[in-house]
Design a protein around this motif. Structure first.
Motif, mmCIF file in Angstrom:
data_model
loop_
_atom_site.group_PDB
_atom_site.id
_atom_site.type_symbol
_atom_site.label_atom_id
_atom_site.label_comp_id
_atom_site.label_asym_id
_atom_site.label_seq_id
_atom_site.Cartn_x
_atom_site.Cartn_y
_atom_site.Cartn_z
ATOM 1 N N UNK A 161 3.591 39.886 -17.925
ATOM 2 C CA UNK A 161 4.597 40.187 -16.910
ATOM 3 C C UNK A 161 3.980 40.845 -15.684
ATOM 4 N N UNK A 162 2.970 41.673 -15.883
ATOM 5 C CA UNK A 162 2.306 42.296 -14.739
ATOM 6 C C UNK A 162 1.646 41.230 -13.875
ATOM 7 N N UNK A 163 1.021 40.242 -14.500
ATOM 8 C CA UNK A 163 0.445 39.144 -13.722
ATOM 9 C C UNK A 163 1.542 38.335 -13.034
ATOM 10 N N UNK A 164 2.664 38.126 -13.721
ATOM 11 C CA UNK A 164 3.762 37.365 -13.117
ATOM 12 C C UNK A 164 4.322 38.086 -11.898
ATOM 13 N N UNK A 165 4.477 39.401 -11.979
ATOM 14 C CA UNK A 165 5.092 40.161 -10.891
ATOM 15 C C UNK A 165 4.131 40.470 -9.759
ATOM 16 N N UNK A 166 2.868 40.752 -10.084
ATOM 17 C CA UNK A 166 1.958 41.268 -9.062
ATOM 18 C C UNK A 166 0.713 40.413 -8.828
ATOM 19 N N UNK A 167 0.423 39.477 -9.706
ATOM 20 C CA UNK A 167 -0.793 38.674 -9.576
ATOM 21 C C UNK A 167 -0.875 37.881 -8.281
ATOM 22 N N UNK A 168 0.260 37.430 -7.800
ATOM 23 C CA UNK A 168 0.294 36.624 -6.576
ATOM 24 C C UNK A 168 -0.105 37.426 -5.342
ATOM 25 N N UNK A 169 -0.090 38.751 -5.431
ATOM 26 C CA UNK A 169 -0.449 39.572 -4.268
ATOM 27 C C UNK A 169 -1.910 39.399 -3.866
ATOM 28 N N UNK A 178 -3.213 36.538 -3.655
ATOM 29 C CA UNK A 178 -3.233 35.226 -2.987
ATOM 30 C C UNK A 178 -2.093 35.138 -1.978
ATOM 31 N N UNK A 179 -2.060 36.048 -1.062
ATOM 32 C CA UNK A 179 -0.961 36.121 -0.091
ATOM 33 C C UNK A 179 -0.867 34.899 0.822
ATOM 34 N N UNK A 180 -1.946 34.152 0.943
ATOM 35 C CA UNK A 180 -1.900 32.981 1.815
ATOM 36 C C UNK A 180 -1.233 31.781 1.134
ATOM 37 N N UNK A 181 -1.031 31.854 -0.174
ATOM 38 C CA UNK A 181 -0.347 30.766 -0.880
ATOM 39 C C UNK A 181 1.130 30.783 -0.523
ATOM 40 N N UNK A 182 1.761 29.624 -0.532
ATOM 41 C CA UNK A 182 3.192 29.571 -0.219
ATOM 42 C C UNK A 182 4.014 30.398 -1.208
ATOM 43 N N UNK A 183 5.044 31.030 -0.718
ATOM 44 C CA UNK A 183 5.904 31.871 -1.556
ATOM 45 C C UNK A 183 6.534 31.061 -2.687
ATOM 46 N N UNK A 184 6.946 29.836 -2.400
ATOM 47 C CA UNK A 184 7.557 28.998 -3.438
ATOM 48 C C UNK A 184 6.582 28.775 -4.597
ATOM 49 N N UNK A 185 5.311 28.572 -4.287
ATOM 50 C CA UNK A 185 4.301 28.393 -5.332
ATOM 51 C C UNK A 185 4.149 29.673 -6.150
ATOM 52 N N UNK A 212 -6.376 44.167 -8.583
ATOM 53 C CA UNK A 212 -6.004 44.270 -7.167
ATOM 54 C C UNK A 212 -6.937 45.169 -6.363
ATOM 55 N N UNK A 213 -7.802 45.902 -7.040
ATOM 56 C CA UNK A 213 -8.741 46.766 -6.333
ATOM 57 C C UNK A 213 -8.067 47.945 -5.644
ATOM 58 N N UNK A 214 -6.945 48.401 -6.181
ATOM 59 C CA UNK A 214 -6.217 49.541 -5.614
ATOM 60 C C UNK A 214 -6.179 50.653 -6.656
ATOM 61 N N UNK A 215 -7.233 51.471 -6.707
ATOM 62 C CA UNK A 215 -7.277 52.519 -7.719
ATOM 63 C C UNK A 215 -6.165 53.546 -7.531
ATOM 64 N N UNK A 216 -5.795 54.156 -8.630
ATOM 65 C CA UNK A 216 -4.744 55.167 -8.597
ATOM 66 C C UNK A 216 -5.304 56.485 -8.084
ATOM 67 N N UNK A 217 -4.439 57.272 -7.480
ATOM 68 C CA UNK A 217 -4.808 58.584 -6.958
ATOM 69 C C UNK A 217 -4.263 59.659 -7.896
ATOM 70 N N UNK A 218 -4.641 60.894 -7.633
ATOM 71 C CA UNK A 218 -4.248 62.001 -8.509
ATOM 72 C C UNK A 218 -2.732 62.099 -8.657
ATOM 73 N N UNK A 219 -2.005 61.858 -7.560
ATOM 74 C CA UNK A 219 -0.553 61.993 -7.638
ATOM 75 C C UNK A 219 0.076 60.884 -8.485
#
Length: 112
Positions: free
Chosen positions: A18-26, A28-35, A87-94
């Protein structure tokens, strides 16, 4: 396999899908939204094939509220790894502090 552990493993697997389904497309932002939508639906199918049995089996051991709480904690764990690794977005302390508070709240679900 332990009857208590199997639902947790199924929930963990379903959360990965589900995490890949919800966020994996981020990634590949250049891919069409419908895809992205169709691909996410396809991935979500596999999430459901794990989530439904996890809930069915888990509800015989855990209360539904406890089961949902376990699912949410697993979601946070999977998302934390996904955000950093994929995604290469590490979490911060907060973020860690907020997650710790949520885990603390989840603990109360099992306190009797």
């Amino acid at each position: 396999m332990s009857a208590r552990l199997l639902p947790l493993l199924l929930l963990l697997g379903s959360n990965v899908f589900m995490t890949f389904a919800w966020y994996g497309h981020l990634k590949y932002r250049s891919s069409p939204l419908a895809l992205a939508i169709v691909a996410s639906w396809g991935i979500a199918f596999f999430e459901y094939t794990l989530m439904v049995p996890a809930n069915r089996l888990g509800s015989t051991i855990y209360s539904v509220v406890q089961l949902k709480t376990l699912q949410e904690i697993l979601t946070l764990v999977v998302f934390a790894g996904f955000s950093t690794w994929y995604l290469g977005q590490p979490l911060k302390w907060n973020h860690y502090a907020a997650f710790a508070l949520i885990v603390g709240a989840a603990f109360l679900m099992f306190y009797e």
